[in-house]
Design an enzyme around this catalytic site. Sequence first.
Site, mmCIF file in Angstrom:
data_model
loop_
_atom_site.group_PDB
_atom_site.id
_atom_site.type_symbol
_atom_site.label_atom_id
_atom_site.label_comp_id
_atom_site.label_asym_id
_atom_site.label_seq_id
_atom_site.Cartn_x
_atom_site.Cartn_y
_atom_site.Cartn_z
ATOM 1 N N PRO A 202 -2.493 -21.745 26.472
ATOM 2 C CA PRO A 202 -1.284 -22.270 25.810
ATOM 3 C C PRO A 202 -1.207 -21.795 24.358
ATOM 4 C CG PRO A 202 -2.607 -24.042 26.788
ATOM 5 C CD PRO A 202 -3.431 -22.790 26.826
ATOM 6 N N GLU A 203 -0.076 -21.200 24.019
ATOM 7 C CA GLU A 203 0.157 -20.827 22.625
ATOM 8 C C GLU A 203 1.163 -21.809 22.022
ATOM 9 O OE1 GLU A 203 0.635 -16.762 21.651
ATOM 10 O OE2 GLU A 203 -0.716 -16.073 23.205
#
Length: 271
Positions: A2-3
């Site tokens: 996840p960014e």
Amino acid sequence: MPELPEVETTRRGIAPHITGRRIEKLAVHDRRLRWPVSRALPEWAQGQTIQAVRRRAKYLVIQLERGYLLLHLGMSGSLLILPESTALDTHDHFDMVLDSRWTMRFNDPRRFGSLHHGKGTPDTHPLLRNLAPEPLGQEFDSDYLYDVTRKRRVAIKQLIMNSALVVGVGNIYASEALFRAKIRPGRAARSLTRMECMALVRSIRFVLTMAIRHGGTTLRNYVGAGGEPGHFRQRLYVYERAGQPCRTCGTKIKQRTQGQRSTYFCPKCQV
Ligand SMILES: [Zn+2]
């Protein structure tokens, strides 16, 4: 992994379900995360009402009456809003059972996520205290980027991915922003002109905003069983498109390894 857009998407996904709700019980099933979850945390959180859900860098800050919870999704963490009675799955680490009879469940196979609690203001927490500016915040502007690039020989892509200078610009979004700004990822940071810094800041903001609007790129489901997948992948110009024609000029997209990460660029559009 996840960014920033995935974390922001998660925040927007969970906020309506948990804001204003009282924590009936915080049940920790497996304390082993990047840092072990404090044994004092469940009792401390119990009975408190959730006032807001914010994001700082890739941390979710859950504001409570007497402090806050600080949650990081790590490499593989995900949050689901489920009916309280839903059977546990492997790698479920904790449940935040709400007075709505729903629970917010955290699953993290690789265990790089984390859960902390604190009193007072979250900004003073050791994990948040020294964070660099937010890419979508006011502090990150072309003057700031121009200043921090002046004395640095490092490649511009590595600079914008350096979380000591700006937080949350990961590999996908750095590659895409550099394409939009027409700047080659390997350029020495200090070679950027003022105009290029302006274009790059604008591109970073644009790419992140679009990714958030489309629910991120990499995250699968964050809320309920029918969670929507991220749709931004279909809109990528260079990332993981090596050998395919540039969507602007038709030239084949190139791939290089830079700081142990794959980087992608159009040799014609980017200088
Ligand atoms: Zn091109």
